[in-house]
Design an enzyme around this catalytic site. Structure first.
Site, PDB file in Angstrom:
ATOM      1  N   CYS A 141      -0.957   0.179   6.562  1.00 39.08           N
ATOM      2  CA  CYS A 141      -0.445   1.508   6.712  1.00 39.08           C
ATOM      3  C   CYS A 141      -0.743   2.180   8.020  1.00 39.08           C
ATOM      4  O   CYS A 141      -1.587   2.789   8.165  1.00 39.08           O
ATOM      5  CB  CYS A 141      -0.556   2.450   5.466  1.00 39.08           C
ATOM      6  N   CYS A 144      -0.852   5.923   8.052  1.00 34.70           N
ATOM      7  CA  CYS A 144      -1.969   6.501   7.353  1.00 34.70           C
ATOM      8  C   CYS A 144      -3.359   6.167   8.068  1.00 34.70           C
ATOM      9  O   CYS A 144      -4.112   7.197   8.265  1.00 34.70           O
ATOM     10  CB  CYS A 144      -2.259   5.853   5.967  1.00 34.70           C
ATOM     11  N   ASP A 145      -3.443   5.200   8.681  1.00 41.05           N
ATOM     12  CA  ASP A 145      -4.652   4.774   9.610  1.00 41.05           C
ATOM     13  C   ASP A 145      -4.760   4.517  10.873  1.00 41.05           C
ATOM     14  O   ASP A 145      -5.644   4.371  11.671  1.00 41.05           O
ATOM     15  CB  ASP A 145      -5.229   3.503   8.873  1.00 41.05           C
TER      16      ASP A 145
HETATM   17  C1  LIG Z   1      -5.022   0.900   2.911  1.00 41.06           C
HETATM   18  C2  LIG Z   1      -4.042   1.780   2.546  1.00 41.06           C
HETATM   19  C3  LIG Z   1      -4.640   3.029   3.251  1.00 41.06           C
HETATM   20  C4  LIG Z   1      -3.612   4.267   2.980  1.00 41.06           C
HETATM   21  N1  LIG Z   1      -3.930   5.370   3.657  1.00 41.06           N
HETATM   22  C5  LIG Z   1      -3.222   6.633   3.453  1.00 41.06           C
HETATM   23  C6  LIG Z   1      -3.443   8.019   4.043  1.00 41.06           C
HETATM   24  O1  LIG Z   1      -4.469   7.846   4.467  1.00 41.06           O
HETATM   25  N2  LIG Z   1      -2.506   8.676   3.715  1.00 41.06           N
HETATM   26  C7  LIG Z   1      -1.506   8.489   2.964  1.00 41.06           C
HETATM   27  O2  LIG Z   1      -0.648   9.729   2.692  1.00 41.06           O
HETATM   28  N3  LIG Z   1      -1.137   7.478   2.244  1.00 41.06           N
HETATM   29  C8  LIG Z   1      -2.122   6.334   2.585  1.00 41.06           C
HETATM   30  N4  LIG Z   1      -1.630   5.264   1.855  1.00 41.06           N
HETATM   31  C9  LIG Z   1      -0.355   5.172   1.207  1.00 41.06           C
HETATM   32  C10 LIG Z   1      -0.536   5.534  -0.425  1.00 41.06           C
HETATM   33  O3  LIG Z   1      -1.693   5.090  -0.729  1.00 41.06           O
HETATM   34  C11 LIG Z   1       0.518   5.410  -1.057  1.00 41.06           C
HETATM   35  O4  LIG Z   1       1.681   5.917  -0.552  1.00 41.06           O
HETATM   36  C12 LIG Z   1       0.390   6.073  -2.342  1.00 41.06           C
HETATM   37  O5  LIG Z   1      -0.809   5.403  -2.871  1.00 41.06           O
HETATM   38  C13 LIG Z   1       1.777   5.753  -3.186  1.00 41.06           C
HETATM   39  O6  LIG Z   1       1.344   6.127  -4.773  1.00 41.06           O
HETATM   40  P1  LIG Z   1       2.167   5.551  -5.851  1.00 41.06           P
HETATM   41  O7  LIG Z   1       1.429   6.512  -7.185  1.00 41.06           O
HETATM   42  O8  LIG Z   1       3.576   5.735  -5.858  1.00 41.06           O
HETATM   43  O9  LIG Z   1       1.679   3.971  -6.015  1.00 41.06           O
HETATM   44  P2  LIG Z   1       0.315   3.272  -6.025  1.00 41.06           P
HETATM   45  O10 LIG Z   1      -0.763   4.184  -5.409  1.00 41.06           O
HETATM   46  O11 LIG Z   1       0.670   2.055  -5.484  1.00 41.06           O
HETATM   47  O12 LIG Z   1       0.209   3.209  -7.570  1.00 41.06           O
HETATM   48  C14 LIG Z   1       0.688   2.352  -8.405  1.00 41.06           C
HETATM   49  C15 LIG Z   1       0.124   2.482  -9.734  1.00 41.06           C
HETATM   50  O13 LIG Z   1       0.941   1.800 -10.726  1.00 41.06           O
HETATM   51  C16 LIG Z   1       0.325   0.717 -11.527  1.00 41.06           C
HETATM   52  N5  LIG Z   1       1.164  -0.319 -11.889  1.00 41.06           N
HETATM   53  C17 LIG Z   1       1.570  -1.163 -11.169  1.00 41.06           C
HETATM   54  N6  LIG Z   1       2.551  -1.975 -11.947  1.00 41.06           N
HETATM   55  C18 LIG Z   1       2.185  -1.694 -13.262  1.00 41.06           C
HETATM   56  C19 LIG Z   1       2.892  -1.929 -14.622  1.00 41.06           C
HETATM   57  N7  LIG Z   1       3.610  -3.231 -14.605  1.00 41.06           N
HETATM   58  N8  LIG Z   1       2.380  -1.140 -15.494  1.00 41.06           N
HETATM   59  C20 LIG Z   1       1.292  -0.397 -15.506  1.00 41.06           C
HETATM   60  N9  LIG Z   1       1.111   0.113 -14.411  1.00 41.06           N
HETATM   61  C21 LIG Z   1       1.488  -0.410 -13.294  1.00 41.06           C
HETATM   62  C22 LIG Z   1      -0.867   0.469 -10.654  1.00 41.06           C
HETATM   63  O14 LIG Z   1      -1.878   0.022 -11.334  1.00 41.06           O
HETATM   64  C23 LIG Z   1      -1.312   1.492  -9.855  1.00 41.06           C
HETATM   65  O15 LIG Z   1      -2.135   2.607 -10.835  1.00 41.06           O
HETATM   66  C24 LIG Z   1      -2.283   4.131   2.089  1.00 41.06           C
HETATM   67  C25 LIG Z   1      -2.204   2.928   1.609  1.00 41.06           C
HETATM   68  C26 LIG Z   1      -3.072   1.809   1.753  1.00 41.06           C
HETATM   69  C27 LIG Z   1      -2.676   0.349   1.264  1.00 41.06           C
END
Ligand SMILES: Cc1cc2nc3c(=O)[nH]c(=O)nc-3n(C[C@H](O)[C@H](O)[C@H](O)COP(=O)(O)OP(=O)(O)OC[C@H]3O[C@@H](n4cnc5c(N)ncnc54)[C@H](O)[C@@H]3O)c2cc1C
Length: 346
Positions: A141, A144-145
């Site tokens: 990302c 993000c980074d």
């Molecule tokens: C390396 C990295 C650095 C980042 N740094 C930043 C930053 O500095 N600032 C920023 O704003 N954003 C950052 N991001 C982006 C940010 O992490 C994402 O936008 C955010 O985490 C999205 O949140 P979410 O809850 O939608 O999904 P996710 O964080 O992807 O969470 C998904 C969840 O769903 C669960 N899940 C998946 N499939 C299933 C299933 N079938 N059954 C049950 N549970 C399931 C997983 O276990 C997880 O708990 C970064 C991302 C990465 C990879």
């Protein structure tokens, strides 16, 4: 679907996913006394647990560790009564309510409303040391980074629009950006490819792949080993025993731009609409409702564009509020129906 459920409880709301979106939904749903159950899934805490510093989440002027932000969010949701359960949804029966979610351990959860916050997993390329260095100079990302790489030389891996976007964003901070692509032509759209090609700080390494990442969690990424072959797809050729060229390069950061896979396989045969890539589609307008009444989407799973923690938290709160209103409407409707029946019986 498993008929022999050991738990016949019907929950008001089940939230699938425990990333920022799921946690934010859990805080709102729990504060509305909906006693949400949060399924943590295969990656408890979600993508933010992969990163060290989060500097762009509002309210933390000095930044906050990704894991700390998630642990705080979980504690906040638990404080209001959210229940966290280990479990991954394998299948969802959404034709009738209560919905039934079949988990990978064979259990079934039943719920009136469902919030899908399962995120979209960034594709990794399978380079050596990527597990150890993800979040330590290796990232998926740039938004993000990218700002951590002012003055660095960085690599972007990929040849599609995602990679071009990452490279163009990184070029604002990095001294040089090298796009490493395994073929000799891009998959990116013409406009994105042209912008990248015309940018002074962006170079291309054609017919080249990332084999190994150098560095440590203490030092961060320090370099990489690349492999190339004049006819492309060098890693496949290496596996087939063909000769390839190796080169070690010094870089301070590596970004994967090879796309994301929304975690929606369990919704494929349901009334929830998905786009071509598998993102959950919400109805038009500012809502988290989906084509399946009672199912709401939040976070990266429904957002191919922004993919930020703050936007995921925002749509998580919206999903909980939408679910709360929908449950209230359902309760009003069933009370009205009960009143009609009672009147008819009198
Ligand atoms: C390396 C990295 C650095 C980042 N740094 C930043 C930053 O500095 N600032 C920023 O704003 N954003 C950052 N991001 C982006 C940010 O992490 C994402 O936008 C955010 O985490 C999205 O949140 P979410 O809850 O939608 O999904 P996710 O964080 O992807 O969470 C998904 C969840 O769903 C669960 N899940 C998946 N499939 C299933 C299933 N079938 N059954 C049950 N549970 C399931 C997983 O276990 C997880 O708990 C970064 C991302 C990465 C990879």
């Amino acid at each position: 679907m498993n008929e022999d459920t050991p738990d016949a409880t019907v929950h008001d709301v089940v939230i699938v996913g425990s990333g920022v979106a799921g946690l934010s939904a859990a805080v709102y749903a729990a504060r509305a006394d909906l006693e949400p159950v949060v399924l943590e899934g295969p990656e408890p805490g979600g993508q933010l647990t992969l990163t060290t510093d989060v500097e762009n989440f509002l309210g933390f002027p000095e930044g906050i560790g990704g894991m700390e932000l998630i642990q705080n969010g979980k504690a906040q949701a638990q404080r209001f009564g959210a229940e966290f359960v280990h479990g991954t949804v394998e299948d969802a029966a959404l034709e009738e309510r209560p919905f039934a979610l079949e988990l990978s351990n064979g259990e079934t959860l039943r719920t009136q409303a469902l919030i899908v916050a399962t995120g979209a997993s960034a594709r990794w390329v399978g380079a050596e040391n990527e597990d150890e260095l993800m979040g330590y100079g290796l990232s998926t990302c740039a938004t993000c980074d990218g700002a951590f790489h002012r003055g660095d030389d960085v690599l972007v891996i990929g040849g599609g629009d995602s990679a071009m976007e990452e490279a163009l964003f990184l070029a604002k901070f990095a001294d040089s950006v090298t796009i490493v692509h395994r073929r000799d032509e891009l998959r990116a759209s013409d406009i994105m490819a042209r912008r990248a090609r015309e940018h002074d700080q962006i170079e291309f390494r054609w017919n080249t792949e990332l084999l190994e990442i150098h560095g440590s969690q203490e030092e961060g990424v320090t370099g990489a080993t690349l492999v190339s072959h004049p006819d492309g797809l060098p890693k496949d050729r290496l596996a087939d025993g063909e000769d390839v060229e190796y080169e070690d390069v010094d870089v301070g950061g590596i970004f994967y731009g090879v796309g994301h896979v929304p975690n929606t396989a369990f919704l494929e045969d349901t009334a929830v609409d998905l786009d071509d890539e598998g993102h959950l589609l919400t109805l038009e307008g500012m809502t988290t409702e989906t084509a399946a009444e009672g199912v709401f989407g939040a976070g990266d799973v429904m957002d191919p564009d922004y993919r930020q923690a703050i936007t995921a938290a925002g749509t998580g709160s919206m999903a909980a509020l939408d679910a709360e209103s929908w449950l209230e409407e359902q309760a009003l409707e069933s009370n009205a129906e009960a009143a009609v029946v009672a009147e008819a019986d009198d």
